[in-house]
Motif scaffolding. Structure first.
Motif, PDB file in Angstrom:
ATOM      1  N   GLY A 106      20.225 -36.823  26.093  1.00  0.00           N
ATOM      2  CA  GLY A 106      20.738 -35.547  26.566  1.00  0.00           C
ATOM      3  C   GLY A 106      22.084 -35.580  27.268  1.00  0.00           C
ATOM      4  O   GLY A 106      22.509 -34.580  27.840  1.00  0.00           O
ATOM      5  N   GLY A 141      29.556 -36.828  23.267  1.00  0.00           N
ATOM      6  CA  GLY A 141      30.591 -36.282  22.398  1.00  0.00           C
ATOM      7  C   GLY A 141      31.091 -34.909  22.806  1.00  0.00           C
ATOM      8  O   GLY A 141      31.843 -34.275  22.051  1.00  0.00           O
ATOM      9  N   SER A 142      30.697 -34.419  23.982  1.00  0.00           N
ATOM     10  CA  SER A 142      31.155 -33.099  24.429  1.00  0.00           C
ATOM     11  C   SER A 142      32.669 -33.032  24.529  1.00  0.00           C
ATOM     12  O   SER A 142      33.304 -33.976  25.009  1.00  0.00           O
ATOM     13  N   GLU A 143      33.220 -31.893  24.124  1.00  0.00           N
ATOM     14  CA  GLU A 143      34.664 -31.656  24.313  1.00  0.00           C
ATOM     15  C   GLU A 143      35.015 -31.640  25.793  1.00  0.00           C
ATOM     16  O   GLU A 143      36.066 -32.100  26.202  1.00  0.00           O
ATOM     17  N   TRP A 200      26.965 -34.718  20.394  1.00  0.00           N
ATOM     18  CA  TRP A 200      27.007 -33.803  21.532  1.00  0.00           C
ATOM     19  C   TRP A 200      25.804 -32.880  21.441  1.00  0.00           C
ATOM     20  O   TRP A 200      25.252 -32.663  20.352  1.00  0.00           O
ATOM     21  N   HIS A 257      27.045 -27.454  25.377  1.00  0.00           N
ATOM     22  CA  HIS A 257      28.346 -26.811  25.433  1.00  0.00           C
ATOM     23  C   HIS A 257      28.310 -25.751  26.525  1.00  0.00           C
ATOM     24  O   HIS A 257      27.428 -24.899  26.525  1.00  0.00           O
ATOM     25  N   PHE A 277      22.281 -26.205  26.572  1.00  0.00           N
ATOM     26  CA  PHE A 277      21.830 -27.483  26.020  1.00  0.00           C
ATOM     27  C   PHE A 277      21.027 -27.177  24.763  1.00  0.00           C
ATOM     28  O   PHE A 277      20.042 -26.436  24.807  1.00  0.00           O
ATOM     29  N   LEU A 278      21.461 -27.727  23.615  1.00  0.00           N
ATOM     30  CA  LEU A 278      20.858 -27.324  22.337  1.00  0.00           C
ATOM     31  C   LEU A 278      19.753 -28.263  21.854  1.00  0.00           C
ATOM     32  O   LEU A 278      19.157 -28.036  20.801  1.00  0.00           O
ATOM     33  N   ASN A 279      19.441 -29.302  22.614  1.00  0.00           N
ATOM     34  CA  ASN A 279      18.295 -30.173  22.323  1.00  0.00           C
ATOM     35  C   ASN A 279      18.350 -30.777  20.919  1.00  0.00           C
ATOM     36  O   ASN A 279      17.315 -30.948  20.270  1.00  0.00           O
ATOM     37  N   ASP A 280      19.530 -31.075  20.451  1.00  0.00           N
ATOM     38  CA  ASP A 280      19.666 -31.762  19.167  1.00  0.00           C
ATOM     39  C   ASP A 280      20.939 -32.607  19.254  1.00  0.00           C
ATOM     40  O   ASP A 280      21.778 -32.375  20.120  1.00  0.00           O
ATOM     41  N   LEU A 335      24.222 -33.240  17.812  1.00  0.00           N
ATOM     42  CA  LEU A 335      25.138 -32.520  16.938  1.00  0.00           C
ATOM     43  C   LEU A 335      26.363 -33.381  16.635  1.00  0.00           C
ATOM     44  O   LEU A 335      26.749 -34.233  17.446  1.00  0.00           O
ATOM     45  N   PRO A 336      26.958 -33.172  15.461  1.00  0.00           N
ATOM     46  CA  PRO A 336      27.998 -34.088  14.983  1.00  0.00           C
ATOM     47  C   PRO A 336      29.373 -33.766  15.555  1.00  0.00           C
ATOM     48  O   PRO A 336      29.624 -32.645  15.992  1.00  0.00           O
ATOM     49  N   LEU A 337      30.245 -34.749  15.527  1.00  0.00           N
ATOM     50  CA  LEU A 337      31.615 -34.484  15.948  1.00  0.00           C
ATOM     51  C   LEU A 337      32.581 -35.045  14.909  1.00  0.00           C
ATOM     52  O   LEU A 337      32.247 -35.995  14.200  1.00  0.00           O
TER      53      LEU A 337
END
Lengths: 285, 253
Positions: A71, A75-77, A106, A109, A113-116, A118-120
């Protein structure tokens, strides 16, 4: 917390482990069979007490533990969630795990929190961000982190670095290690229509501190092209076992996790998967 | 060439009617559609699963299809705000209060509150309770001067609905059919498993007074003023057996 002092750490063997599920607590204590270590999702042990922490403390007395974050959204912006990073540090200090890992992905955002995972896109910009976040994690937690390669379903047009060059450069800049998920390699290669063995051939295997194996589901996209979905809810398929054998023949034996998070099987099914990994590891030992 | 930002990506995931962001492709180079839907499905299914795990009694009361439709609307409007999924769904009671299709089940928000409180209790800090033979080992006048803390795993809920009976009637094996009337529930965790206890008349007042730092004697006074027929021994037995009381330490804030 149950006890302020960190437990003694058991070193991680080049042997099979499983993702720990509370449903298997008694089975593991009765006879763990080929399973020599356990991995836990960090976020499930961020409560203040009760059964989760008591069980984990008990298991950590016997088994080497890998602490696997799902969690942190490396990869968060934007910036890492400082509160969550502090919770992770607290858990790692308390647990003193043999390994500590997170994902190249990531999931948060702004305040969602999207609980998956996700790609970057793989670009110089995202590389700089990921490397900065990993530096921050390793400095805060005070130990090396392993970074896991993702399962991908689509491609970003803006990507101009290969996933392997991206991972290799992140390890060079940060000193982090890698968690090589062989099922993710297979899923991504089929989905992107590339050669999974060529991926392993190019991968910086010397940086691998742990391997993941897991099950996936098979589907097709709207054009009829194969679309594999990482599910952690089924047995590992033969082509993934073959890719695993190919990988460890090149890398040498590594701690290998059977990752089964959904549609949980009984312990004997999970132990049988671990036995298969043990047999493969023995062939390259 | 389009750069896909995470704001755009996350908004498209939560809104199934939105277009797939430009700049995401299939291996044949065409714009992604179903491949993006994999992420949409993963996110929504994981959130629906978390709701079903966290609210089994609400689910049973609504039935599988109704619960799924309701939680789908809920998770799209209230995605998690933290990676701690153990606490996901705390906005559900308020959501249910405004959820038109469930208005006939007026007790539903309070049942959701019980299920949230049970989860909080499950993950709450451990604490050493006061001794179960406190009454035998402490002289009465000393006992009346003592203060206590509630164990960190204790939660109390007061409702104008018979929430304890409704909760019990939806367990396996099921409790008796609920009678009308409000109930107060004290969730306690003697070891690892939280359990709701029906509080007798006045007990909620006593528990509140203890929580607010009153001495035991003062808490009893406050309670009997409000509820003259308050049965102290019954309430005290419940609190001690359920390990709900901890020693009061002045240095603890």
């Amino acid at each position: 917390m149950l006890d302020a002092s960190a437990p003694q750490q058991h070193p991680m063997p080049n042997a099979p482990g499983v993702g720990y599920k509370p449903q298997h607590f008694q089975d593991i204590l009765a006879d763990a069979g080929p399973v020599k270590w356990l991995e836990v999702h960090a976020e499930n042990y961020m409560g203040q007490g009760g059964r989760p922490l008591a069980q984990l403390r008990h298991l950590a007395e016997t088994f080497p533990i890998s602490c696997h974050g799902v969690g942190l959204s490396i990869g968060s912006e934007g910036d890492l969630d400082a509160d969550h990073l502090a919770r992770l540090k607290h858990l790692v200090d308390w647990l003193n795990p043999a390994l500590f890992s997170e994902h190249l992905a990531w999931s948060s955002h702004n305040s969602h929190f999207l609980n998956d995972l996700l790609p970057l896109p793989y670009t110089e910009e995202t590389l700089a961000t990921v490397a900065r976040h990993i530096d921050q994690v390793q400095e805060t937690v005070g130990r090396q982190m392993l970074l896991e390669n993702p399962s991908t379903y689509l491609a970003f047009d803006q990507s101009d670095i290969s996933e392997i060059d991206f991972l290799a450069e992140v390890t060079r800049r940060t000193g982090c290690g890698l968690l090589l998920d062989v099922n993710n390699v297979f899923v991504s290669a089929i989905n992107q229509q590339t050669d999974p063995r060529a991926y392993i051939d190019a991968y910086p295997l010397a940086s691998v501190g742990e391997i993941h194996l897991g099950g996936h589901d098979a589907d097709h996209d709207e054009a009829g092209a194969p679309l594999l979905i990482d599910s952690h809810g089924a047995e590992i398929v033969d082509p993934v076992w073959a890719l695993y054998a190919y990988t460890i023949a090149k890398s040498g034996p590594r701690p290998t996790l059977i990752e089964w998070d959904n549609n949980l099987p009984d312990w004997s099914t999970l132990a049988a998967e671990a036995t298969r990994a043990k047999t493969a590891l023995a062939e390259v030992a | 060439m389009s750069n896909v930002g995470q704001l755009e990506f996350s908004e498209a995931i939560l809104d199934p009617t939105s277009e797939v962001p430009m700049g995401l492709s299939n291996p044949d180079g065409r714009p992604a559609q179903k491949r993006f839907d994999v992420y949409r499905n993963n996110v929504i299914l994981s959130l629906l699963d978390a709701m079903a795990t966290g609210f089994p009694v609400v689910k049973k009361l609504l039935g599988d299809d109704f619960f799924r439709a309701m939680t789908l609307e809920f998770v799209r409007a209230n995605p998690p705000s933290s990676p701690l999924m153990m606490h996901f769904g705390t906005a559900l009671p308020n959501f249910l209060e405004g959820f038109e299709p469930a208005q006939k089940l007026g007790f539903l928000p309070d049942i959701a509150r019980i299920e949230i409180a049970m989860r909080e209790s499950y993950h709450a800090a451990d604490a050493e309770p006061v001794s179960g033979d406190l009454l035998q080992t402490t002289p009465p006048d000393q006992l009346m001067e003592m203060q206590f803390k509630l164990a960190p795993s204790v939660r109390m809920l007061r409702s104008r609905w018979p929430i304890y009976s409704i909760w019990l009637a939806n367990q396996e094996p099921a409790g008796p059919t609920p009678e009308p009337g409000g109930q107060a529930v004290l969730i306690t965790r003697p070891e690892f498993d939280p359990w709701p206890n029906l509080l007798p008349a006045g007990a909620a007042t006593l528990v509140m007074a203890i929580e607010n730092g009153a001495t035991f004697g003062n808490a009893i006074e406050q309670t009997t003023e409000k509820v003259p027929h308050f049965d102290l021994s019954q309430t005290l037995a419940l609190l001690l057996q359920a390990k709900a009381l901890c020693p009061f330490k002045k240095e603890t804030p």
